[in-house]
Motif scaffolding. Sequence first.
Motif, PDB file in Angstrom:
ATOM      1  N   MET A   1      56.157  89.871  22.965  1.00  0.00           N
ATOM      2  CA  MET A   1      54.772  90.220  22.812  1.00  0.00           C
ATOM      3  C   MET A   1      54.048  89.988  24.143  1.00  0.00           C
ATOM      4  O   MET A   1      54.240  88.973  24.806  1.00  0.00           O
ATOM      5  CB  MET A   1      54.168  89.350  21.723  1.00  0.00           C
ATOM      6  N   ALA A   2      53.206  90.911  24.520  1.00  0.00           N
ATOM      7  CA  ALA A   2      52.514  90.853  25.813  1.00  0.00           C
ATOM      8  C   ALA A   2      51.358  89.866  25.767  1.00  0.00           C
ATOM      9  O   ALA A   2      50.769  89.609  24.727  1.00  0.00           O
ATOM     10  CB  ALA A   2      51.987  92.231  26.176  1.00  0.00           C
ATOM     11  N   ARG A   3      51.039  89.319  26.934  1.00  0.00           N
ATOM     12  CA  ARG A   3      49.910  88.397  27.049  1.00  0.00           C
ATOM     13  C   ARG A   3      48.599  89.178  27.016  1.00  0.00           C
ATOM     14  O   ARG A   3      48.509  90.291  27.531  1.00  0.00           O
ATOM     15  CB  ARG A   3      49.980  87.631  28.367  1.00  0.00           C
ATOM     16  N   SER A   4      47.584  88.553  26.452  1.00  0.00           N
ATOM     17  CA  SER A   4      46.265  89.173  26.391  1.00  0.00           C
ATOM     18  C   SER A   4      45.587  89.107  27.762  1.00  0.00           C
ATOM     19  O   SER A   4      45.775  88.157  28.511  1.00  0.00           O
ATOM     20  CB  SER A   4      45.420  88.446  25.359  1.00  0.00           C
TER      21      SER A   4
END
Length: 54
Positions: A1-4
């Motif tokens: 999951m990508a970082r915000s």
Amino acid sequence: MARSTTRPVVTLRSTAGTGATYVTRKNRRNDADRLVLRKYDSVAGRHVTFREER
């Protein structure tokens, strides 16, 4: 999951001129300006203000 992208990693550098740094995250929505925190500087041996550097 990508970082915000709303919480970027920022570096805080001591204003005492010792070169001490902290690394933290900040919320751009709440703190749009440069972050300034009072933290312990281990080189100076006391609490000083740390300012966000870019």
